[in-house]
Motif scaffolding. Structure first.
Motif, short mmCIF file in Angstrom:
data_model
loop_
_atom_site.label_atom_id
_atom_site.label_comp_id
_atom_site.label_asym_id
_atom_site.label_seq_id
_atom_site.Cartn_x
_atom_site.Cartn_y
_atom_site.Cartn_z
N MET A 41 15.45 -46.39 13.24
CA MET A 41 16.16 -45.17 12.88
C MET A 41 15.20 -44.14 12.29
N ILE A 42 14.43 -44.59 11.29
CA ILE A 42 13.52 -43.66 10.62
C ILE A 42 12.50 -43.12 11.60
N SER A 43 11.97 -44.01 12.45
CA SER A 43 10.90 -43.54 13.32
C SER A 43 11.44 -42.60 14.39
N THR A 44 12.72 -42.76 14.78
CA THR A 44 13.28 -41.81 15.75
C THR A 44 13.35 -40.40 15.14
N ILE A 45 13.83 -40.35 13.87
CA ILE A 45 13.87 -39.04 13.21
C ILE A 45 12.46 -38.48 13.11
N ALA A 46 11.50 -39.37 12.79
CA ALA A 46 10.14 -38.90 12.60
C ALA A 46 9.57 -38.36 13.89
N VAL A 47 9.88 -39.03 15.01
CA VAL A 47 9.35 -38.55 16.28
C VAL A 47 9.92 -37.18 16.60
N SER A 48 11.25 -36.98 16.32
CA SER A 48 11.81 -35.66 16.60
C SER A 48 11.15 -34.60 15.71
N THR A 49 10.97 -34.95 14.41
CA THR A 49 10.32 -33.98 13.52
C THR A 49 8.93 -33.63 14.01
N GLY A 50 8.18 -34.68 14.39
CA GLY A 50 6.83 -34.44 14.85
C GLY A 50 6.80 -33.58 16.08
N SER A 51 7.74 -33.83 17.03
CA SER A 51 7.75 -33.02 18.25
C SER A 51 8.07 -31.57 17.93
N LEU A 52 9.03 -31.38 17.00
CA LEU A 52 9.36 -30.00 16.63
C LEU A 52 8.15 -29.31 16.01
N LEU A 53 7.43 -30.06 15.15
CA LEU A 53 6.26 -29.45 14.53
C LEU A 53 5.22 -29.10 15.57
N VAL A 54 5.05 -29.97 16.57
CA VAL A 54 4.09 -29.68 17.64
C VAL A 54 4.47 -28.39 18.34
N LEU A 55 5.79 -28.26 18.65
CA LEU A 55 6.23 -27.06 19.35
C LEU A 55 6.03 -25.81 18.49
N ILE A 56 6.39 -25.93 17.20
CA ILE A 56 6.25 -24.77 16.31
C ILE A 56 4.79 -24.37 16.21
N GLY A 57 3.92 -25.38 16.06
CA GLY A 57 2.50 -25.07 15.91
C GLY A 57 1.94 -24.42 17.16
N LEU A 58 2.37 -24.94 18.32
CA LEU A 58 1.89 -24.38 19.58
C LEU A 58 2.36 -22.94 19.75
N TRP A 59 3.63 -22.74 19.40
CA TRP A 59 4.20 -21.41 19.48
C TRP A 59 3.41 -20.45 18.60
N GLY A 60 3.13 -20.90 17.35
CA GLY A 60 2.38 -20.04 16.45
C GLY A 60 1.00 -19.75 16.97
N ALA A 61 0.35 -20.77 17.53
CA ALA A 61 -1.02 -20.57 17.99
C ALA A 61 -1.06 -19.68 19.22
N LEU A 62 -0.01 -19.72 20.05
CA LEU A 62 -0.06 -18.94 21.29
C LEU A 62 0.44 -17.53 21.13
N THR A 63 1.44 -17.31 20.26
CA THR A 63 2.01 -15.97 20.22
C THR A 63 1.40 -15.08 19.16
N ASN A 64 0.81 -15.65 18.10
CA ASN A 64 0.23 -14.80 17.07
C ASN A 64 -1.03 -14.12 17.58
N ARG A 65 -1.22 -12.87 17.13
CA ARG A 65 -2.41 -12.14 17.56
C ARG A 65 -3.51 -12.20 16.50
N ASP A 66 -3.18 -12.74 15.34
CA ASP A 66 -4.12 -12.77 14.22
C ASP A 66 -4.82 -14.13 14.21
N ILE A 67 -6.16 -14.12 14.15
CA ILE A 67 -6.87 -15.38 14.32
C ILE A 67 -6.55 -16.38 13.22
N ILE A 68 -6.47 -15.90 11.96
CA ILE A 68 -6.20 -16.82 10.85
C ILE A 68 -4.87 -17.51 11.07
N ARG A 69 -3.85 -16.73 11.53
CA ARG A 69 -2.55 -17.37 11.71
C ARG A 69 -2.54 -18.27 12.93
N MET A 70 -3.38 -17.99 13.90
CA MET A 70 -3.51 -18.94 15.01
C MET A 70 -4.06 -20.27 14.50
#
Lengths: 163, 80, 116, 86, 234, 105
Positions: free
Chosen positions: C1-30
């Motif tokens: 149970m715990i690891s399923t929640i953790a995998v979803s959290t991790g995937s969301l974080l991966v997506l958020i991080g990728l989104w931030g790195a790809l759409t931001n125009r500022d290098i520090i925020r990338m």
């Protein structure tokens, strides 16, 4: 003078080392002494413990300071919480000046920290012997009266302890 | 235990979203560090104290400090 | 149970991080986006090694060996990954500072040489 | 019994983290967010201590110590950056 | 416009991949073979209570050597790039007196705690990397309190190269003395399980790694702070 | 023993709740620091004392953690307050007097 600082540094370091390890074994003591000797060199170089007094009177002052401090901490929290839960925020803040007689750096640190943790006061800056204090419910802005209200209850103990 | 885990996961995700969305650079860096700190609590619940300690000390601590040192160099050109 | 929640959290974080790195125009925020991406990957890896009801792989006495411990190998790998992530981040930041010194800006659009 | 009370305490602490998080998101200035960050991380230290008792492992307290050290330094770094001392 | 579409496409692709992974994920109930070998045999073979440490230092010791090398390379590159374009340093605002006192009081304690973390690496969570990072945080604290102070690189680089040398020498000793492979920890007796002097040479190796990582990260911090002796000399 | 310890932990968490509420409600940075620092320090004291009641074997480490927090918490709030004043953060209109501003001139 340096000897006293070294003794205090060694004692303090060893105490913390034993507390971290949670045992009194021979191996723990050996490694502890090695590490503590290295750390006490940093202390001697900076000269922090030079002004600490090691007399029985200082011990009594230490205990008295801790007791006063704990009482003030609880009082301060009751004060702050009553301010937080009342529907309308009633505050009367001001930044006031106070004077301190303490000369040693460690004593001033202890004084400033205990002022920060007591009712409605927060040390914002320190210049020579003047402390600037943000007071959440300032009853006076006069230097002498503020000194009497905020500083003295700690200072009289810390003076014995640190000089 | 599951409820704690879910709450902390939500906190981590909120922090990460804040870090990506917010306009101010400093706040973005700070929120990224906070996301790392919450992730280290997740690691504790997942029975990995070693990783939790590393994440707190290196992943979120030192990384944030290095970010600020770099930001300082950038600012010192900006306005003297 | 715990690891399923953790995998979803991790995937969301991966997506958020990728989104931030790809759409931001500022290098520090990338770079901040990249470090969030890192955290997400670490969470996913740790949750792969989680065993239901397992305890941390630190044994207090030799007789305890039979108890259920979580998998130590992913933890060791993540430990390595975090340390190397710090090295990469420090490198990227120094590079960003250098680029700023050359061009006087941090907008990625201004760096014409790097685009295809 | 004790564990249930501890779980309640942990949940209340996490709720207060949420409340402080509102201040973190709202701002308005960076230093307001720093204060919120300080409050959040100190509450998180206590949550780690509670978790350590719930797992009955003393070694987790070490993690709480590291966490406290690093959050203190984080607050200092931002504040010093902000007063042009870094 | 093209770039935005490309970004969206990439995010969707990664999202689909992760979605498939999450949907098929089930929590494990038993360990894979290698890990269960490590957990069952590890404590008796190597005498280390913390199995993660055993994996990092011994079973996967070569990886750790590579990791330390990468960290060294990163520190060197940061130093080089910083050296190439140093701008004249601006005078920073001093920390208040309270912060100065607190940093002189706390830095030795932080050092002590870092030493505790890496010496106890085989008994409690933590180890060389964490301990080194904690010591570097102590250096960050002194830099914060007094940003205009000059700190020499020389001592740090001596500690760094010396500990790197000892690390490799100990690893080679494992291979040469008992011919059991690079970085074998059993060249000194294992000792009583769970005490501080146990697990053979693991605590020594982890202390050496801790010193090395600590001095490397500290030198990164000092370089980024930008006030070095060399700059002063000219 | 167990009940006393867990009640202490519960009190600590309620203090945390109030302190977070204070951080939301107070009008300016300085007052937020006031509620934030003090209440969280006392809350941590309560929680750690409660855990010390629950498992007496951990007392040395808990005491070290507690001393560390009592030592560092006021220092960090002092530094934040100093930075806020240096940056001329807006003060609440209720503020009656600012000696620090006068001293700088």
């Amino acid at each position: 003078m340096k000897f006293k600082a070294a003794v205090i540094a060694l004692f303090l370091g060893l105490l913390i080392w034993l507390g971290l390890n949670g045992s009194l074994g021979r191996e723990v003591l050996i490694t502890g002494i090695i590490v503590t000797v290295i750390t006490s060199f940093f202390y001697i170089g900076s000269g922090v413990f030079r002004d600490v007094h090691l007399t029985p009177r200082a011990l009594i002052a230490l205990i008295a300071w801790i007791i006063v401090f704990l009482i003030e901490l609880v009082k301060s929290n009751i004060d702050v919480m009553s301010r937080v839960v009342t529907p309308k925020v009633r505050i009367n803040p001001a930044i006031v000046q106070v004077k301190t007689k303490l000369r040693s750096r460690l004593g001033r640190l202890a004084l400033a920290n205990s002022i920060t943790l007591t009712p409605g006061t927060l040390t914002a800056d320190i210049v020579d012997d003047t402390l600037f204090i943000h007071w959440i419910d300032a009853s006076t802005v006069d230097i002498d009266e503020a000194t009497r209200k905020i500083v003295e209850k700690f200072e009289k103990h810390l003076e014995v302890l640190f000089g | 235990m599951e409820i704690l885990f879910i709450i902390i996961s939500v906190l981590t995700i909120i922090m990460a979203l804040t870090a990506v969305i917010v306009k101010d650079r400093i706040v973005a860096v700070l929120a990224g560090g906070a996301a790392g700190l919450f992730a280290s609590i997740l690691f504790i619940i997942m029975a990995a104290p070693d990783v939790a300690m590393t994440e707190a000390a290196i992943g979120s601590g030192l990384t944030t400090f290095i970010f600020f040192f770099a930001l300082r160099k950038i600012r010192s050109k900006d306005n003297g | 149970m715990i690891s399923t929640i953790a995998v979803s959290t991790g995937s969301l974080l991966v997506l958020i991080g990728l989104w931030g790195a790809l759409t931001n125009r500022d290098i520090i925020r990338m770079i901040v986006g990249f470090s969030i991406f890192d955290v997400g990957i670490h969470i996913i890896m740790i949750s792969i090694g989680y065993i239901s009801g397992g305890t941390a792989p630190i044994i207090s006495s030799l007789s305890e060996v039979g108890a259920s411990f979580v998998d130590p190998v992913p933890q060791a790998l993540v430990l390595t990954a975090i340390v190397i992530g710090l090295g990469i981040t420090a490198f990227m930041l120094t590079y960003a500072v250098n680029m700023y010194n050359k061009k006087g800006t941090l907008e990625i659009d201004k760096f014409e040489e790097l685009k295809w | 019994m004790a564990d249930n009370i501890l779980l309640t305490a942990a949940v209340i602490s996490l709720l207060s983290i949420f409340i402080a998080l509102l201040r973190f998101i709202k701002g308005p200035s960076v230093l307001d967010r720093v204060v919120a960050f300080d409050v959040i991380s100190i509450i998180a230290i206590s949550v780690i201590a509670i978790l350590a008792y719930m797992f009955r492992r003393a070694i987790y307290i070490d993690v709480a110590l590291v966490y406290g050290l690093l959050s203190f330094l984080g607050v200092l770094v931002v504040a010093r950056y902000y007063e042009r001392g870094l | 416009m093209v770039r935005k579409a490309f970004t969206l496409l990439m995010l969707i692709a990664v999202g689909m991949m992760l979605l498939g992974f999450v949907m098929n994920f089930t929590e494990k109930t038993a360990l894979p073979e290698v890990s269960s070998h490590y957990i069952e045999k590890g404590p008796a073979e190597l005498g280390s209570a913390n199995i993660v440490t055993a994996v990092v230092v011994t079973y996967r010791g070569l990886d750790t050597l590579g990791e330390v090398t990468i960290l060294f390379a990163a520190a060197a590159v940061v130093g080089l790039l910083n050296h190439l374009n140093r701008n004249e340093s601006s005078i920073r605002r001093e920390g208040s007196e309270l912060l100065n006192t607190a940093s002189t009081l706390l830095f030795p304690l932080i050092f002590l705690f870092g030493a505790y973390v890496f010496i106890n690496g085989h008994l409690s969570p933590g180890g060389g990397f964490q301990g080194g990072a904690i010591i570097a945080s102590g250096v960050v604290l002194t830099v914060l309190a007094n940003p205009n102070r000059k700190i020499g690189h020389r001592v740090l680089s001596i500690i760094e190269s010396l500990s790197g040398l000892i690390y490799v020498a100990l690893g080679a000793a494992g291979a040469l003395l008992i011919a059991n492979g690079f970085l074998d920890n059993r060249i000194i007796p294992l000792g009583e399980f769970g005490s501080l002097f146990s697990a053979g040479i693991i605590p020594v190796i982890y202390s050496v790694i801790g010193l090395k990582v600590g001095s490397e990260l500290s030198s990164v911090v000092i370089t980024l702070n930008g006030e070095t002796i060399e700059e002063d000399a000219k | 023993m167990e009940i006393v310890g867990s009640i202490l932990v519960l009190i600590g968490s309620l203090i945390f709740f109030l302190s977070a509420l204070g951080v939301i409600r107070m009008p300016d940075v300085y007052n937020r620091i006031q509620t934030g620092t003090k209440a969280t320090t006392l809350g941590t004291i309560f929680v750690l004392t409660g855990i010390a009641f629950l498992s007496p074997g951990w007392i040395p480490k808990l005491v070290i953690l507690l001393i560390f927090i009592i030592l560092t918490n006021p220092v960090s709030s002092h530094v934040v307050a100093r930075a806020a004043h240096f940056n001329k953060e807006p003060m609440s209109p209720l503020t009656t007097c600012d000696k620090m501003d006068e001293a700088e001139e």
